[in-house]
Structures are given as C-alpha cells and as structure tokens.
Design an enzyme around this catalytic site. Structure first.
Site: not given
Length: 483
Positions: A182, A256, A290, A387
């Site tokens: 997906k 991850e 990331c 983040e």
C-alpha cells in the site's frame, strides 16, 4: 556581482499520466470494490494529476488471496529463476529512470536533481543487489535451507515513494515471498507505474499487488490473518498501533519509524565540508527524511563560525519549481504536512528559541516552507524533541565529547547520527557510544543497498537493506527449505 540562474526545467512530456488508475491485483488493474476514488495532486502547483481507485477491506482481501495463490509457484522457483525477474525489473527501471524521476517529482514535490541523481539510481541498485542474493540464501547466515514466509503486507510513506517500494519489494521477492503493497495516499503514482514495470518484466500474476488507499486500507492489510510478514515505514504513532495489532500473532514485523538525528560538529571539523553535510542532513528532500540531521550539536568554541558559514550557505539555496534542475528546495508534500511544520516552528518561537529563515520568495501556489534554523535551543524545547519532518534545524552547543554524546542520546528516537571531525579515533569512540542505527562520519544521508538501515528505541524494530534485510523475509531453516 551576482549571477542569476536561467530556468532549466526538465520536460514533463517524458511521462504520460493517465486521467485515472485502478488497483493492481493479480496482474490486472481493477476498480475498487466499493467504487471509491481519490485525487492525487502535485504539491508544487496543487494541480490534480490523476484520479486513483481507493482500496478498501474487500480489495485487501482480494489482493492477499491473489498473493497467496501466486506464492505456491513463486516460492517453488529456483532462486536463479527469481533472480532473472529481479534483474529484468532493475534494468527496466534504469531504462525508464528519466520518466520515473519526473513522475516522482510531480507527485512528491522534491527537486528533480534528487529523484534523478539519488532516488532512481538507488531504486535500481536495490533490485540488482537482491537479485544477486536470490540463489545464495543458504549462504546468508540464516541456516542452510531458509524458507520464505508467505505473503508480505507492506505499507510505505510519501517521502521516498519509489525507493521505499524497492526497499520492501526487492528482498521480499528475492526470498520467495509474494507482496501486497500500500503506497501513501499522497504519492501513489510511482507505485502504479511500478505495477506496469512488473507486467513489462513478465512477473507472474499475483506476485506483486499494489493497493493505493488511506490508513484504513493499511490497517486492514497489516491485520489480515493470511499476511505472514508486515513491513512498515512511517510515523512512530502508526508503528506503535501496528505493533499492538500484530502482538500475539505469528507475523514477522519490521518497523522503520521516526527520528531526530543529531549531527555533531567538533572544533577540528573542516567547516565548509561540515556545512555542506549539515545542509544535506536537514534540507535534502525538504527535511522530510526520517533520518534527517534535524539537531545540530556544534562545539561551543566554533559555534559562531559554523553558524555564520551555515547562514551564508542557506542564502544561496534556490527554492522553487521542483522540475527545474537548478532547484535545491522543492515543495512540502501536502497541506497537512505544511501545517504541522508551521505549527512546530511557531511553538519553537513561542518557547523562546531564536528563529532565522533564509531569505527567499515563496511561490503563490503549492506548499512551501523556507529553510529555517533555530538557535538558543535547549533540550527542553519541543523543536529539539519532536520530529518536525520539514526543513527546520535546531542548533544546540556542547563543550566536551561526553556532553555531545549525552545530548545526542537524549531522545526517544535512535535512527541516525553524524560526526564531523578530523580525528579517526574520535569518530570511532563517539560512534560506539551513540544509540543510533546509522552513524555517518564526515558525511550524511548516504545510502547503499549493501548496508543495513534501521533504528533503536522509538525509531523502530528490525533492519532493511544489506544481508540483514533478508532475515525478516525468511523462516528459520527447515529440512526441506526452498531451492
């Protein structure tokens, strides 16, 4: 005297985007079971690129069944035969790389220089690399006859759409698994073009299935009882939800997740080289990475020198049309992500950090944010902890290597870090103390298919890439195993 760069746009004519796309299930494009569709837009102009079929639970079930059916024959193929398909896919990606680079830039918003020079070469390299492993799995260190798991349910993010697809699909196919993937709802196009590449390569039907859709489709995929392996790259919050969802099942999982990487600059670092590494660390792909070096830790004695040089460098970055080959900073991927970046930057100011943005004119349409850094930041500031996933750098200082390590490790994340110094002994000493899955020395954001990637703590579980990336797609040795 300053020189202006003349526009150098890459041609859009190299890619032909259809008005609409279906789901790719069992080797064919099909409408969603409930007929739902959504639009994908270009972040730099807000123009609608195409209308995409929106997968639901019934479509997930159909795709998983197709993958399960295909698994029997695919897993029985000798590794050398599977490798031929992977090599073929890699070569087609190389042949179509210009087309795919333009497509990715249109759908994602990142500069064409990045899709052309970083993303696409790495995508092909991952398929080449794992093609090489397909007939050598018994020598990978996981026992003499490692077996594939079955159906892999894979959910990927929008920041590196085609590269994350390669990270997931290449090792899955090399090890004999079949895939239901997906893509992110804001960047479905390159995955759908990859579906066409699978057909072009003659990949057997059902081995790869592509289901564009929203979070509900991803949740249905990871929860499906006939999925044996879950691979997810994305936010820590969703990763935690997946971990709770699969707890108590026998599914193998790799996650991850987010990061808040520290880029540590010591007083003996070559300043100009370090500045380039800082820029690459946080402004590559508009900071939507990331493992971005979003926390700059600079030794106090050289902090002013490094900051002055960094600000000078940021004034030379060119923000604008991502298809222009001169562009350094492209568009933010979506209105939702831009709102999050703005909110966190405003919080940084409200909490007392000093904000500085590079002087640049933002286009009238699309989603844009000027390269920004914050000084007078402490570890208590939200911008030093959360983040941001945007072109925003938090600058902190340190006096000793011990303080640098303590500050770098003072985070719930542990995905990446960078060290800038001329002393090899210091690199080794500091790197060994950093709780980060990837530590770069005198560089940043360099990737290679032979090298494992992953994090500690809330940055995830498991490793992707390299020999290590095979393990998550293999069951322990069995007497029979696979060929």
């Amino acid at each position: 005297m300053t020189f202006e760069y003349a526009p150098a746009p890459e041609s859009r004519s190299v890619v032909d985007i259809a008005p609409s796309y279906g789901l790719f299930i069992d080797g064919e494009f099909a409408e969603a079971a409930d007929g739902k569709v959504f639009k994908t837009v270009s972040p730099s102009t807000e123009e609608v690129l195409s209308e995409i079929a929106q997968a639901g639970e019934a479509d997930v079930d159909r795709a998983v069944k197709a993958a399960r059916k295909a698994f029997e024959k695919w897993s029985a193929l000798p590794g050398a035969e599977r490798a031929k398909y992977l090599f073929r896919i890699a070569r087609i990606i190389q042949e179509r790389s210009r087309e795919l680079a333009v497509l990715e830039t249109l759908d994602n918003g990142k500069p064409i220089r990045e899709t052309r020079d970083a993303d696409l070469p790495l995508v092909a390299a991952h398929f080449f690399y794992y093609a090489g492993w397909a007939d050598k799995l018994g020598h990978a260190g996981f026992g003499p006859n490692p077996a594939p798991l079955g159906v892999a349910g894979q959910v990927i993010p929008w920041n590196f759409p085609l590269l994350m697809l390669a990270w997931k699909i290449a090792p899955a196919l090399a090890t004999g698994n079949t895939v239901v993937l997906k893509p992110a709802e804001t960047t479905p196009l390159s995955a759908l073009f990859f579906a066409d590449i699978c057909r072009q390569a003659g990949l057997p039907k059902g081995v790869v299935n592509i289901l564009p859709g929203y979070g509900d489709a991803g949740a249905a995929l990871t929860a499906h009882p006939d999925v044996n392996k879950v691979a997810f790259t994305g936010s820590t919050a969703v990763g935690k939800a997946i971990a709770r969802q699969v707890a108590g099942t026998d599914k193998k999982v790799t996650l991850e997740l987010g990061g808040k990487g520290a880029n540590i600059v010591f007083d003996d670092a070559p300043v100009d080289q370090a500045v380039e590494g800082i820029v690459t660390g946080i402004f590559f792909n508009q900071g939507q990475v990331c493992c971005a070096g979003s926390r700059l830790l600079v030794q106090e004695s050289v902090a002013d020198e490094v900051l002055d040089a960094l600000k000078r460098r940021l004034t030379t970055l060119r923000l604008g049309d991502p298809l222009d080959k001169n562009t350094d900073i492209g568009a933010i991927n979506s209105a939702e992500q831009l709102a999050r970046i703005k909110a966190l930057a405003d919080t940084g100011e409200a909490e007392g950090a000093e904000r500085w943005s590079a002087p640049c004119e933002l286009p009238d349409s699309g989603y844009w944010f000027a390269p920004t850094l914050f000084t007078n930041v402490t570890q208590a500031h939200t911008i030093a902890r959360d983040e941001i996933f945007g072109p925003v750098l938090s600058v902190l200082t340190f006096r000793t290597p011990e303080e640098a390590v303590a500050k770098a490790n003072n985070t719930q994340y542990g995905l990446s870090a960078g060290i800038w110094t001329e002393k090899g002994s210091r690199i080794l000493s500091v790197a060994n103390k950093l709780r980060a899955g990837v530590v770069w020395a005198n560089t940043f954001n360099k990737f290679d298919p032979t090298s494992p990637f992953g994090g500690y703590k809330e940055s995830g579980h498991g490793r992707e890439g390299g020999r290590h990336g095979l393990e998550a797609y293999l069951a322990p040795s069995s007497p029979e195993g696979t060929r």
